[in-house]
Design a protein around this motif. Structure first.
Motif, PDB file in Angstrom:
ATOM      1  N   SER A  56       0.838  -1.207   0.000  1.00 55.01           N
ATOM      2  CA  SER A  56       0.000   0.000   0.000  1.00 55.01           C
ATOM      3  C   SER A  56       0.871   1.253   0.000  1.00 55.01           C
ATOM      4  O   SER A  56       2.100   1.160   0.114  1.00 55.01           O
ATOM      5  CB  SER A  56      -0.956   0.015   1.209  1.00 55.01           C
ATOM      6  OG  SER A  56      -0.232   0.247   2.390  1.00 55.01           O
ATOM      7  N   ARG A  78       3.019  -7.973   4.534  1.00 58.00           N
ATOM      8  CA  ARG A  78       2.349  -9.148   5.108  1.00 58.00           C
ATOM      9  C   ARG A  78       1.112  -9.551   4.309  1.00 58.00           C
ATOM     10  O   ARG A  78       0.757 -10.714   4.271  1.00 58.00           O
ATOM     11  CB  ARG A  78       1.953  -8.850   6.560  1.00 58.00           C
ATOM     12  CG  ARG A  78       3.141  -8.712   7.488  1.00 58.00           C
ATOM     13  CD  ARG A  78       2.765  -8.044   8.771  1.00 58.00           C
ATOM     14  NE  ARG A  78       2.171  -6.727   8.515  1.00 58.00           N
ATOM     15  CZ  ARG A  78       1.672  -5.927   9.429  1.00 58.00           C
ATOM     16  NH1 ARG A  78       1.672  -6.296  10.689  1.00 58.00           N
ATOM     17  NH2 ARG A  78       1.168  -4.750   9.108  1.00 58.00           N
ATOM     18  N   SER A  79       0.441  -8.591   3.653  1.00 64.18           N
ATOM     19  CA  SER A  79      -0.852  -8.894   3.006  1.00 64.18           C
ATOM     20  C   SER A  79      -0.645  -9.453   1.603  1.00 64.18           C
ATOM     21  O   SER A  79      -0.500  -8.693   0.634  1.00 64.18           O
ATOM     22  CB  SER A  79      -1.703  -7.632   2.908  1.00 64.18           C
ATOM     23  OG  SER A  79      -1.518  -6.818   4.014  1.00 64.18           O
ATOM     24  N   SER A 236      -1.880   8.032   2.598  1.00 59.87           N
ATOM     25  CA  SER A 236      -1.654   6.574   2.601  1.00 59.87           C
ATOM     26  C   SER A 236      -2.452   6.003   3.773  1.00 59.87           C
ATOM     27  O   SER A 236      -3.224   6.713   4.413  1.00 59.87           O
ATOM     28  CB  SER A 236      -0.167   6.255   2.787  1.00 59.87           C
ATOM     29  OG  SER A 236       0.224   6.549   4.108  1.00 59.87           O
TER      30      SER A 236
HETATM   31  N1  LIG Z   1       2.482   8.682   4.787  1.00 59.69           N
HETATM   32  C1  LIG Z   1       3.267   9.587   5.307  1.00 59.69           C
HETATM   33  O1  LIG Z   1       2.841  10.695   5.648  1.00 59.69           O
HETATM   34  C2  LIG Z   1       4.745   9.287   5.460  1.00 59.69           C
HETATM   35  C3  LIG Z   1       5.599  10.372   5.686  1.00 59.69           C
HETATM   36  C4  LIG Z   1       6.958  10.136   5.838  1.00 59.69           C
HETATM   37  C5  LIG Z   1       7.440   8.824   5.778  1.00 59.69           C
HETATM   38  N2  LIG Z   1       6.596   7.787   5.569  1.00 59.69           N
HETATM   39  C6  LIG Z   1       7.184   6.436   5.539  1.00 59.69           C
HETATM   40  O2  LIG Z   1       6.768   5.774   4.382  1.00 59.69           O
HETATM   41  C7  LIG Z   1       6.814   4.363   4.589  1.00 59.69           C
HETATM   42  C8  LIG Z   1       5.556   3.757   4.003  1.00 59.69           C
HETATM   43  O3  LIG Z   1       4.437   4.277   4.693  1.00 59.69           O
HETATM   44  P1  LIG Z   1       3.072   4.634   3.958  1.00 59.69           P
HETATM   45  O4  LIG Z   1       2.802   6.057   4.237  1.00 59.69           O
HETATM   46  O5  LIG Z   1       3.067   4.177   2.560  1.00 59.69           O
HETATM   47  O6  LIG Z   1       2.044   3.806   4.862  1.00 59.69           O
HETATM   48  P2  LIG Z   1       1.163   2.515   4.559  1.00 59.69           P
HETATM   49  O7  LIG Z   1       0.237   2.748   3.428  1.00 59.69           O
HETATM   50  O8  LIG Z   1       0.582   2.161   5.896  1.00 59.69           O
HETATM   51  O9  LIG Z   1       2.226   1.412   4.118  1.00 59.69           O
HETATM   52  C9  LIG Z   1       3.016   0.738   5.046  1.00 59.69           C
HETATM   53  C10 LIG Z   1       3.521  -0.523   4.388  1.00 59.69           C
HETATM   54  O10 LIG Z   1       4.349  -1.218   5.335  1.00 59.69           O
HETATM   55  C11 LIG Z   1       3.913  -2.560   5.398  1.00 59.69           C
HETATM   56  N3  LIG Z   1       4.186  -3.127   6.715  1.00 59.69           N
HETATM   57  C12 LIG Z   1       3.763  -2.676   7.922  1.00 59.69           C
HETATM   58  N4  LIG Z   1       4.178  -3.518   8.891  1.00 59.69           N
HETATM   59  C13 LIG Z   1       4.876  -4.502   8.282  1.00 59.69           C
HETATM   60  C14 LIG Z   1       5.541  -5.657   8.743  1.00 59.69           C
HETATM   61  N5  LIG Z   1       5.600  -5.971  10.046  1.00 59.69           N
HETATM   62  N6  LIG Z   1       6.159  -6.459   7.838  1.00 59.69           N
HETATM   63  C15 LIG Z   1       6.112  -6.166   6.522  1.00 59.69           C
HETATM   64  N7  LIG Z   1       5.503  -5.087   6.021  1.00 59.69           N
HETATM   65  C16 LIG Z   1       4.892  -4.268   6.902  1.00 59.69           C
HETATM   66  C17 LIG Z   1       2.414  -2.513   5.095  1.00 59.69           C
HETATM   67  O11 LIG Z   1       1.942  -3.739   4.577  1.00 59.69           O
HETATM   68  P3  LIG Z   1       1.201  -4.896   5.388  1.00 59.69           P
HETATM   69  O12 LIG Z   1       0.291  -4.228   6.376  1.00 59.69           O
HETATM   70  O13 LIG Z   1       0.524  -5.657   4.312  1.00 59.69           O
HETATM   71  O14 LIG Z   1       2.281  -5.700   6.046  1.00 59.69           O
HETATM   72  C18 LIG Z   1       2.408  -1.468   3.984  1.00 59.69           C
HETATM   73  O15 LIG Z   1       2.722  -2.077   2.762  1.00 59.69           O
HETATM   74  C19 LIG Z   1       6.982   4.159   6.089  1.00 59.69           C
HETATM   75  O16 LIG Z   1       8.309   3.786   6.376  1.00 59.69           O
HETATM   76  C20 LIG Z   1       6.719   5.533   6.665  1.00 59.69           C
HETATM   77  O17 LIG Z   1       7.439   5.763   7.856  1.00 59.69           O
HETATM   78  C21 LIG Z   1       5.265   7.988   5.404  1.00 59.69           C
END
Ligand SMILES: NC(=O)c1ccc[n+]([C@@H]2O[C@H](COP(=O)([O-])OP(=O)(O)OC[C@H]3O[C@@H](n4cnc5c(N)ncnc54)[C@H](OP(=O)(O)O)[C@@H]3O)[C@@H](O)[C@H]2O)c1
Length: 322
Positions: A56, A78-79, A236
């Protein structure tokens, strides 16, 4: 006009250009330049790229973006069902550049560190090589500092830091053998400026800069590169999935579509430009997060004075529109 006046004019013009970019742009100046003039996205053709957190958000969009440029992919999270959905979209978007065999769905919980080596072997057995590891899986946090249970700090470090460090160590040993490779880290602007009400999360992202800044310096005379991506707020599942102060809880809120966030597609595009050009650290965020970041890094005293004046409520508004 005298030579000195010419230099003065040049400096003033340059300041105006910088100011305009700070106020209108959504990237740091280096990334802006590469995005406009030398995105190098064609270089992904036939590269093997492993993305964690690919089911995602930013990770999914990075996968979709790379597939358009013909990169072979390993998709982990994981999904499993969501990963297969992403795989199918990648094949569609590649317009014939990729077949089903070019995208390996590798479901994994990245915190299961004991399994990392066997997952890595799967990748090498399937593709015969790995070029780029994108450590993107992660969760944020919303919690009051003094209420945070130590178990939450530990869980956040297991996911955001130790899983990333362990998988990267395996990859770097392999990169040492083959003489080249790239480690990519999705950090955050919160890895540069500590955001209020996200203490464990900030700490994990700051830790990544420490670990991977050291790696970059150790590998300075090699063909092994480290790229740290620092997005600001992005649309996200992030907020919904965030840690809270209590172990086992999720924050559960979703963003409003009117929030001042970057789209995951834009963040992924900029991330791919940074990766393709092996940039060391790239900031990407909508106004006013980016100028605030520059101010905080280069003028910390002024920035803290402003923070005292306007308070953390404004910071919360900027982050979560609350
Ligand atoms: N969105 C923001 O505002 C933002 C800003 C700065 C940085 N970030 C960084 O961007 C990265 C991605 O976040 P996102 O915003 O895209 O959020 P997201 O949509 O919640 O995506 C998070 C991803 O991490 C995976 N994940 C979570 N726990 C996991 C585990 N134990 N093992 C394997 N995969 C795992 C989730 O997949 P599953 O649940 O299927 O495992 C999902 O694919 C993160 O490192 C976050 O810190 C995000």
């Amino acid at each position: 006009m005298s030579f000195l006046s010419l230099i003065g004019l040049f400096v003033v013009l340059k300041l105006f250009v910088y100011l305009a970019l700070f106020l209108t742009g959504d990237t740091d100046l280096e990334l802006w330049w590469y995005d406009k003039f030398k995105n190098n996205l064609g270089s992904f053709k036939d590269k093997v790229v492993w993305i964690t957190g690919a089911s995602s958000g930013i990770g999914e969009q990075i996968a979709l973006n790379l597939s358009k440029h013909g990169a072979k992919l390993i998709l982990s999270a994981r999904s499993q069902d969501k990963l297969y959905h992403v795989k199918n979209r990648c094949i569609e978007l590649s317009e014939g550049k990729l077949t089903a065999n070019d995208i390996l769905v590798l479901p994994m919980d990245v915190t299961h560190i004991a399994k990392h080596l066997s997952f890595f072997d799967n990748v090498i057995n399937h593709f015969g090589k790995l070029d780029i590891l994108v450590n993107n899986a992660g969760r944020s946090q919303r919690a009051v500092w003094e209420d945070i249970e130590l178990g939450v700090d530990r869980e956040a470090f297991e996911l955001n830091v130790f899983s990333t460090v362990n998988l990267s160590r395996i990859a770097v040993k392999y990169f040492n053998q083959v003489g080249r490779g790239q480690i990519v880290i999705t950090s955050s602007i919160a890895g540069i400026i500590p955001a209020p009400f996200s203490a464990s999360y900030n700490a994990t992202k700051h830790a990544l800069h420490g670990y991977f800044g050291a790696l970059r310096r150790e590998k300075v005379h090699t063909n092994i590169h480290v790229t740290i991506l620092c997005p600001g707020p992005v649309f996200s599942n992030f907020l919904k999935e965030s840690f809270t102060a209590r172990h086992g809880d999720k924050y559960g809120l979703t963003h409003s579509p009117t929030d001042n966030r970057m789209s995951a597609e834009r963040c992924a595009h900029l991330s791919c430009v940074a990766i393709a050009n092996k940039l060391k650290e790239s900031w990407m965020a909508k106004f006013p997060i980016l100028p605030i970041t520059y101010l905080t890094v280069y003028y910390p005293v002024i920035s803290y004075k402003l923070y005292e004046l306007y308070g953390y409520k404004i910071a919360q508004k900027l982050r979560d529109n609350q």
